[in-house]
Design an enzyme around this catalytic site. Structure first.
Site, PDB file in Angstrom:
ATOM      1  N   CYS A   1       0.817  -1.225   0.000  1.00  0.00           N
ATOM      2  CA  CYS A   1       0.000   0.000   0.000  1.00  0.00           C
ATOM      3  C   CYS A   1       0.847   1.271   0.000  1.00  0.00           C
ATOM      4  CB  CYS A   1      -0.944  -0.001   1.193  1.00  0.00           C
ATOM      5  SG  CYS A   1      -1.993  -1.449   1.183  1.00  0.00           S
TER       6      CYS A   1
ATOM      7  N   HIS B   1      -3.719   6.831   2.423  1.00  0.00           N
ATOM      8  CA  HIS B   1      -4.077   5.517   1.866  1.00  0.00           C
ATOM      9  C   HIS B   1      -5.472   5.102   2.336  1.00  0.00           C
ATOM     10  CE1 HIS B   1      -4.018   1.442   0.642  1.00  0.00           C
ATOM     11  NE2 HIS B   1      -3.924   0.971   1.872  1.00  0.00           N
TER      12      HIS B   1
ATOM     13  N   ASN C   1     -10.124  -0.510  -1.075  1.00  0.00           N
ATOM     14  CA  ASN C   1      -8.666  -0.402  -0.947  1.00  0.00           C
ATOM     15  C   ASN C   1      -8.014  -0.953  -2.217  1.00  0.00           C
ATOM     16  OD1 ASN C   1      -5.967  -0.697  -0.298  1.00  0.00           O
ATOM     17  ND2 ASN C   1      -6.309  -1.735   1.645  1.00  0.00           N
TER      18      ASN C   1
HETATM   19  O1  UT7 Z   1      -4.165  -1.727   3.196  1.00  0.00           O
HETATM   20  C1  UT7 Z   1      -3.092  -2.261   3.858  1.00  0.00           C
HETATM   21  C2  UT7 Z   1      -3.236  -2.458   5.262  1.00  0.00           C
HETATM   22  N1  UT7 Z   1      -4.493  -3.026   5.669  1.00  0.00           N
HETATM   23  C3  UT7 Z   1      -5.221  -2.392   6.565  1.00  0.00           C
HETATM   24  O2  UT7 Z   1      -4.893  -1.292   6.952  1.00  0.00           O
HETATM   25  C4  UT7 Z   1      -6.430  -3.116   7.123  1.00  0.00           C
HETATM   26  C5  UT7 Z   1      -6.433  -3.002   8.613  1.00  0.00           C
HETATM   27  N2  UT7 Z   1      -7.514  -3.777   9.253  1.00  0.00           N
HETATM   28  C6  UT7 Z   1      -8.806  -3.417   9.154  1.00  0.00           C
HETATM   29  O3  UT7 Z   1      -9.141  -2.471   8.455  1.00  0.00           O
HETATM   30  C7  UT7 Z   1      -9.804  -4.159  10.006  1.00  0.00           C
HETATM   31  O4  UT7 Z   1      -9.124  -4.963  10.917  1.00  0.00           O
HETATM   32  C8  UT7 Z   1     -10.786  -5.047   9.180  1.00  0.00           C
HETATM   33  C9  UT7 Z   1     -11.722  -4.176   8.361  1.00  0.00           C
HETATM   34  C10 UT7 Z   1     -10.008  -5.985   8.274  1.00  0.00           C
HETATM   35  C11 UT7 Z   1     -11.647  -5.884  10.121  1.00  0.00           C
HETATM   36  O5  UT7 Z   1     -12.338  -5.027  11.043  1.00  0.00           O
HETATM   37  P1  UT7 Z   1     -12.263  -5.288  12.616  1.00  0.00           P
HETATM   38  O6  UT7 Z   1     -13.111  -4.263  13.225  1.00  0.00           O
HETATM   39  O7  UT7 Z   1     -10.816  -5.337  12.993  1.00  0.00           O
HETATM   40  O8  UT7 Z   1     -12.953  -6.690  12.742  1.00  0.00           O
HETATM   41  P2  UT7 Z   1     -12.387  -8.019  13.429  1.00  0.00           P
HETATM   42  O9  UT7 Z   1     -11.383  -8.667  12.541  1.00  0.00           O
HETATM   43  O10 UT7 Z   1     -12.012  -7.714  14.829  1.00  0.00           O
HETATM   44  O11 UT7 Z   1     -13.677  -8.909  13.462  1.00  0.00           O
HETATM   45  C12 UT7 Z   1     -14.810  -8.580  14.287  1.00  0.00           C
HETATM   46  C13 UT7 Z   1     -15.924  -9.565  14.007  1.00  0.00           C
HETATM   47  C14 UT7 Z   1     -15.484 -11.026  14.006  1.00  0.00           C
HETATM   48  O12 UT7 Z   1     -16.531 -11.803  14.525  1.00  0.00           O
HETATM   49  P3  UT7 Z   1     -16.498 -12.305  16.059  1.00  0.00           P
HETATM   50  O13 UT7 Z   1     -15.260 -13.116  16.184  1.00  0.00           O
HETATM   51  O14 UT7 Z   1     -16.484 -11.047  16.887  1.00  0.00           O
HETATM   52  O15 UT7 Z   1     -17.774 -13.085  16.165  1.00  0.00           O
HETATM   53  C15 UT7 Z   1     -15.329 -11.342  12.555  1.00  0.00           C
HETATM   54  O16 UT7 Z   1     -15.492 -12.721  12.269  1.00  0.00           O
HETATM   55  O17 UT7 Z   1     -16.452  -9.328  12.690  1.00  0.00           O
HETATM   56  C16 UT7 Z   1     -16.443 -10.540  11.943  1.00  0.00           C
HETATM   57  N3  UT7 Z   1     -16.239 -10.228  10.544  1.00  0.00           N
HETATM   58  C17 UT7 Z   1     -17.245  -9.938   9.689  1.00  0.00           C
HETATM   59  N4  UT7 Z   1     -18.565  -9.865   9.860  1.00  0.00           N
HETATM   60  C18 UT7 Z   1     -19.326  -9.525   8.807  1.00  0.00           C
HETATM   61  C19 UT7 Z   1     -15.060 -10.130   9.869  1.00  0.00           C
HETATM   62  N5  UT7 Z   1     -15.293  -9.781   8.589  1.00  0.00           N
HETATM   63  C20 UT7 Z   1     -16.637  -9.653   8.457  1.00  0.00           C
HETATM   64  C21 UT7 Z   1     -17.476  -9.318   7.373  1.00  0.00           C
HETATM   65  N6  UT7 Z   1     -18.807  -9.261   7.591  1.00  0.00           N
HETATM   66  N7  UT7 Z   1     -17.001  -9.026   6.157  1.00  0.00           N
END
Ligand code: UT7
Length: 334
Positions: free
Chosen positions: A114, A254, A284
């Site tokens: 990125c 970004h 992204n």
């Molecule tokens: O571009 C290069 C660098 N990349 C980034 O900067 C990305 C950085 N990370 C992020 O933007 C975030 O971590 C994500 C958008 C990838 C994920 O968001 P989050 O708020 O960190 O969610 P999480 O991974 O903590 O997941 C929370 C919950 C989980 O369920 P449980 O375990 O709480 O029941 C996930 O399984 O959300 C669930 N989940 C989803 N639910 C519905 C994960 N993805 C999804 C989805 N739809 N697409």
């Protein structure tokens, strides 16, 4: 000192648009989750299997040359930031140069995920500042849909396809790239990488069966590093150039997650109107996000505007660039 200034900007997005509602039909997710967690509403995904990253870049570079009124043969150097090259080798930049007829350019890729665009931009700027070259094209592009598992809801909702390109030319009015702070930390590799396809694990039945050719991301860990580092480096570049929030006209950060961008702009003390944002429409696009932002906001950019570019991505790689915009964007057509 001769500075390297951006004198034109162009972009390209594949026609096919996939909304959050479309994704609801193929994986267990909701528009509400994607919108509130990331800010994304839709993304462009290439659905023609014969097209690759270079094809998006060719569209962007041809438009760039048309807008600036130059022939591709005038380009001295073309650098492409990408992690989705057409092939492992030769470089995608070489393929782009051949396709657009940049016969007098040499070209190479930069792999910084990125941060690919800002790494390529600051590298290309050196050739202008030394007086060696007059026209350097910097491309940031990724066709992320080719390395995403559309059964993995934690990654497939985030990424999109797109390409952006800028032209760098010498400027003697003290406009252009003023300063940059760049970082890399290979200890972050485990959190965001592709497991196979390189010399460590070449493609095999096993790697394909185990889905090792897709993006692997530990979202929360990457999120924490991104929030801290992008905000930190952006605040630092302001400090060391004695810039206050009032001096900064725009932040082009970004587009990975709206919450990361908000944290960065808050740390910089910037008003919301100064923060470029297109994540809701493109998702992204990895190395594509920053040039695509400049392209989208070009008509609002005035000569002399202070812009901070900021990125964080796989590697880990991150950094900020302080630049002064060199032309009146409202005078330029799309
Ligand atoms: O571009 C290069 C660098 N990349 C980034 O900067 C990305 C950085 N990370 C992020 O933007 C975030 O971590 C994500 C958008 C990838 C994920 O968001 P989050 O708020 O960190 O969610 P999480 O991974 O903590 O997941 C929370 C919950 C989980 O369920 P449980 O375990 O709480 O029941 C996930 O399984 O959300 C669930 N989940 C989803 N639910 C519905 C994960 N993805 C999804 C989805 N739809 N697409």
């Amino acid at each position: 000192m001769m500075r390297a200034a951006i004198t034109a900007v162009a972009g390209f997005l594949p026609e096919n648009i996939v909304t959050n509602f479309d994704l609801e039909k193929i994986i267990e997710t909701t528009d509400e989750w994607i919108t509130t967690r990331t800010g994304i509403k839709q993304r462009h995904l290439e659905n023609d299997p014969t097209r690759a990253t270079s094809d998006m870049c060719v569209e962007a570079v041809n438009l760039l040359c048309k807008k600036r009124g130059i022939h591709p043969e005038e380009i001295d150097l073309l650098i492409c930031g990408t992690v989705t090259p057409d092939l492992v080798f030769p470089s995608t930049a070489n393929i782009i140069s051949a396709k657009v007829g940049a016969k007098n350019a040499w070209s190479y890729d930069i792999s910084a995920a990125c941060s690919g665009f800002i790494f390529a931009l600051t590298t290309g700027a050196q050739f202008i500042e030394t007086g060696r070259y007059k026209k350097v094209v910097i491309v940031g592009a990724d066709m992320m849909s080719r390395i995403i598992d559309y059964k993995d809801r934690t990654t497939c909702v985030i990424f999109g396809d797109g390409a952006g390109a800028v032209l760098l030319e010498p400027n003697s009015e003290d406009l252009g790239i003023m300063d940059f702070v760049l970082h890399a930390d290979g200890n972050g590799a485990n959190y965001l990488h592709m497991k196979a396809g390189g010399s460590l694990k070449p493609a095999s039945h096993e790697t394909v069966e185990n889905k090792m050719h897709f993006v692997h991301q530990e979202g929360q860990a990457v999120f924490k590093h991104a929030v801290y580092n992008m905000a930190e480096v952006s605040a630092r570049i302001m400090q060391r150039n004695n810039l206050t929030d009032k001096d900064v006209n725009w932040l082009a950060a970004h587009q990975a997650n709206k919450r990361i961008i908000d944290a960065t702009s808050e740390r910089m003390g910037l008003a919301k109107e100064k923060v470029m944002m297109n994540i809701e429409r493109y998702g992204n696009t990895t190395a594509g996000t920053i040039p695509l932002l400049l392209w989208d906001y070009e008509s609002q950019l005035k000569k002399g505007d202070t812009i901070i570019l900021a990125a964080f991505g796989g590697g880990f790689t991150w950094g900020s660039v302080y630049l002064k915009w060199a032309y009146d964007g409202s005078m330029v057509g799309k």
